[in-house]
Design a protein around this motif. Structure first.
Motif, PDB file in Angstrom:
ATOM      1  N   GLN A   7      40.319  36.443  28.542  1.00  0.00           N
ATOM      2  CA  GLN A   7      39.578  36.894  29.564  1.00  0.00           C
ATOM      3  C   GLN A   7      40.021  38.333  29.956  1.00  0.00           C
ATOM      4  O   GLN A   7      39.474  38.979  31.086  1.00  0.00           O
ATOM      5  N   ARG A   8      41.146  38.860  29.591  1.00  0.00           N
ATOM      6  CA  ARG A   8      41.445  40.304  30.029  1.00  0.00           C
ATOM      7  C   ARG A   8      42.066  40.344  31.410  1.00  0.00           C
ATOM      8  O   ARG A   8      41.910  41.331  32.104  1.00  0.00           O
ATOM      9  N   ARG A   9      42.445  39.142  32.014  1.00  0.00           N
ATOM     10  CA  ARG A   9      42.870  39.056  33.361  1.00  0.00           C
ATOM     11  C   ARG A   9      44.319  38.531  33.205  1.00  0.00           C
ATOM     12  O   ARG A   9      44.654  38.002  32.459  1.00  0.00           O
ATOM     13  N   VAL A  10      44.911  38.933  34.392  1.00  0.00           N
ATOM     14  CA  VAL A  10      46.422  38.154  34.527  1.00  0.00           C
ATOM     15  C   VAL A  10      46.470  37.414  35.949  1.00  0.00           C
ATOM     16  O   VAL A  10      47.423  37.317  36.528  1.00  0.00           O
ATOM     17  N   HIS A  11      45.391  37.156  36.538  1.00  0.00           N
ATOM     18  CA  HIS A  11      45.287  36.451  37.683  1.00  0.00           C
ATOM     19  C   HIS A  11      45.149  35.034  37.561  1.00  0.00           C
ATOM     20  O   HIS A  11      44.283  34.264  38.064  1.00  0.00           O
ATOM     21  N   GLY A  12      46.297  34.271  36.938  1.00  0.00           N
ATOM     22  CA  GLY A  12      46.219  32.981  36.776  1.00  0.00           C
ATOM     23  C   GLY A  12      45.386  32.198  35.741  1.00  0.00           C
ATOM     24  O   GLY A  12      44.996  31.101  35.468  1.00  0.00           O
ATOM     25  N   ASP A  13      44.377  33.207  34.613  1.00  0.00           N
ATOM     26  CA  ASP A  13      43.780  32.691  33.838  1.00  0.00           C
ATOM     27  C   ASP A  13      44.649  32.066  32.762  1.00  0.00           C
ATOM     28  O   ASP A  13      45.859  32.652  32.553  1.00  0.00           O
ATOM     29  N   GLY A 105      51.756  35.510  23.157  1.00  0.00           N
ATOM     30  CA  GLY A 105      50.888  35.523  24.177  1.00  0.00           C
ATOM     31  C   GLY A 105      50.654  37.180  24.707  1.00  0.00           C
ATOM     32  O   GLY A 105      51.493  37.880  24.850  1.00  0.00           O
ATOM     33  N   ASN A 106      49.389  37.524  24.769  1.00  0.00           N
ATOM     34  CA  ASN A 106      48.986  38.921  25.165  1.00  0.00           C
ATOM     35  C   ASN A 106      48.281  38.598  26.534  1.00  0.00           C
ATOM     36  O   ASN A 106      47.342  38.182  26.648  1.00  0.00           O
ATOM     37  N   ALA A 107      48.773  39.339  27.444  1.00  0.00           N
ATOM     38  CA  ALA A 107      47.969  39.172  28.681  1.00  0.00           C
ATOM     39  C   ALA A 107      47.640  40.800  28.928  1.00  0.00           C
ATOM     40  O   ALA A 107      48.521  41.732  29.043  1.00  0.00           O
ATOM     41  N   LEU A 108      46.443  40.897  29.246  1.00  0.00           N
ATOM     42  CA  LEU A 108      45.735  42.208  29.391  1.00  0.00           C
ATOM     43  C   LEU A 108      45.267  42.380  30.686  1.00  0.00           C
ATOM     44  O   LEU A 108      44.588  41.336  31.200  1.00  0.00           O
ATOM     45  N   VAL A 109      45.337  43.443  31.615  1.00  0.00           N
ATOM     46  CA  VAL A 109      44.736  43.541  32.890  1.00  0.00           C
ATOM     47  C   VAL A 109      43.408  44.260  32.880  1.00  0.00           C
ATOM     48  O   VAL A 109      43.244  45.350  31.851  1.00  0.00           O
ATOM     49  N   GLU A 110      42.559  43.836  33.601  1.00  0.00           N
ATOM     50  CA  GLU A 110      41.496  44.628  33.691  1.00  0.00           C
ATOM     51  C   GLU A 110      41.573  46.018  34.223  1.00  0.00           C
ATOM     52  O   GLU A 110      42.043  46.151  35.256  1.00  0.00           O
ATOM     53  N   ASP A 111      40.906  46.930  33.602  1.00  0.00           N
ATOM     54  CA  ASP A 111      40.892  48.432  34.089  1.00  0.00           C
ATOM     55  C   ASP A 111      39.827  48.351  35.050  1.00  0.00           C
ATOM     56  O   ASP A 111      38.802  48.286  35.178  1.00  0.00           O
ATOM     57  N   GLU A 112      40.573  48.557  36.407  1.00  0.00           N
ATOM     58  CA  GLU A 112      39.788  48.863  37.618  1.00  0.00           C
ATOM     59  C   GLU A 112      39.506  50.399  37.847  1.00  0.00           C
ATOM     60  O   GLU A 112      38.524  50.497  38.670  1.00  0.00           O
ATOM     61  N   HIS A 113      39.955  51.242  37.106  1.00  0.00           N
ATOM     62  CA  HIS A 113      39.251  52.787  37.175  1.00  0.00           C
ATOM     63  C   HIS A 113      38.616  53.060  36.063  1.00  0.00           C
ATOM     64  O   HIS A 113      38.359  54.458  35.996  1.00  0.00           O
TER      65      HIS A 113
END
Length: 282
Positions: A7-13, A105-113
């Motif tokens: 999901q490319r998110r780190v907010h609890g997914d 495990g790979n945790a990816l954050v969504e690019d907000e910029h």
């Protein structure tokens, strides 16, 4: 085994993967999944005690002939790549020791910029294009220059007259052949005294050029002589020539007409000249 956060998110997914284990023996086996802790310089810091990997149904009984799928979950509140080693302990022990499994495990954050960066990249591309076009045009202009026009022919009296009066218009100087001869003589004297080479000798009819040459004379006795000549010629050139006066042509025509009239009335006729030669009768 690799568990990837798709999901490319780190907010609890939560992301999951699984492994299948089969009991091919004739005895029930009590099992327990345990995480292997390694003593290394890359240990988890005290400020980061988050449990990122979880085994569902980590301990139970596996009956003879039974196959069970074990699910491992991964979740992280910070981006990064994380890994842990897990091993399956059994009682009674298996004939062949079970190898540990590596969970990654790979945790990816969504690019907000990303939209801002795309806009900035587009703006930079436009500026780069404009700069390239401007440099190309300047290079073409530098290579395709208008040829330098030829120097005026100052030996032509009309050209010399035009150049002299245009370049000295602020001084209100007038062209005459005598003035040009005098200034030319002064120019030649300065070239000779200053030892200026032929290649550098060119006077464009601007008297400031002669003034600069005079100022370059270092001798305090010679320089005033040149200045005196220059000032004399300069003052003479400020006097408007008679032939350039708008009344000159009128008075010239009137004078010629008067002279022609006088000659018409004063010249004797041929008959009068013959009479004057005949002897008088007595």
């Amino acid at each position: 085994m690799c568990i990837r956060d798709s999901q490319r998110r780190v907010h609890g997914d939560i992301s999951r993967d699984s492994i299948e284990v089969a009991n091919n023996g004739s005895t029930a086996v009590y099992y327990e999944w345990r995480k292997i802790h390694h003593d290394s310089s890359f240990q988890m810091t005290t400020s980061d005690k988050e449990e990122r990997f979880l085994c569902h149904h980590d301990k139970n009984v596996l009956k003879p002939g039974e196959t069970r799928r074990f699910y491992f979950s991964f979740i992280s509140q910070i981006p990064g790549v994380f890994s842990e080693n897990w091993i399956l302990y059994s009682e009674p022990k298996t004939v062949q020791p079970l190898r540990p499994i590596l969970l990654t495990g790979n945790a990816l954050v969504e690019d907000e910029h990303i939209s801002w960066r795309d806009e900035l990249e587009s703006l930079l591309n436009v500026k780069q294009r404009d700069t390239l076009v401007r440099e190309t045009i300047n290079d073409i202009v530098e290579r395709v220059k208008t040829p330098t026009p030829p120097l005026p022919d100052l030996n032509d009296p009309e050209v010399c007259k035009r150049e002299f009066e245009q370049r000295n218009e602020r001084y209100h100087l007038w062209y005459t052949s005598s003035v040009i001869v005098w200034f030319r003589d002064l120019e030649a004297e300065l070239y000779d005294y200053l030892r200026i080479s032929k290649a550098q000798q060119y006077w464009d009819m601007n008297v400031d050029y002669l003034k600069d040459l005079i100022q370059s004379v270092k001798d305090d006795f010679v320089r005033p002589c040149f200045e005196r000549k220059f000032n004399e010629y300069f003052e003479f050139a400020k006097q408007k020539p008679v032939v350039r006066s708008h009344m000159y042509d009128y008075f010239r025509d009137q004078l010629i007409a008067a002279l022609n009239t006088c000659l018409l009335y004063t010249s004797p006729s041929p008959r009068d000249r013959q009479k004057s030669r005949m002897p008088s009768s007595a």
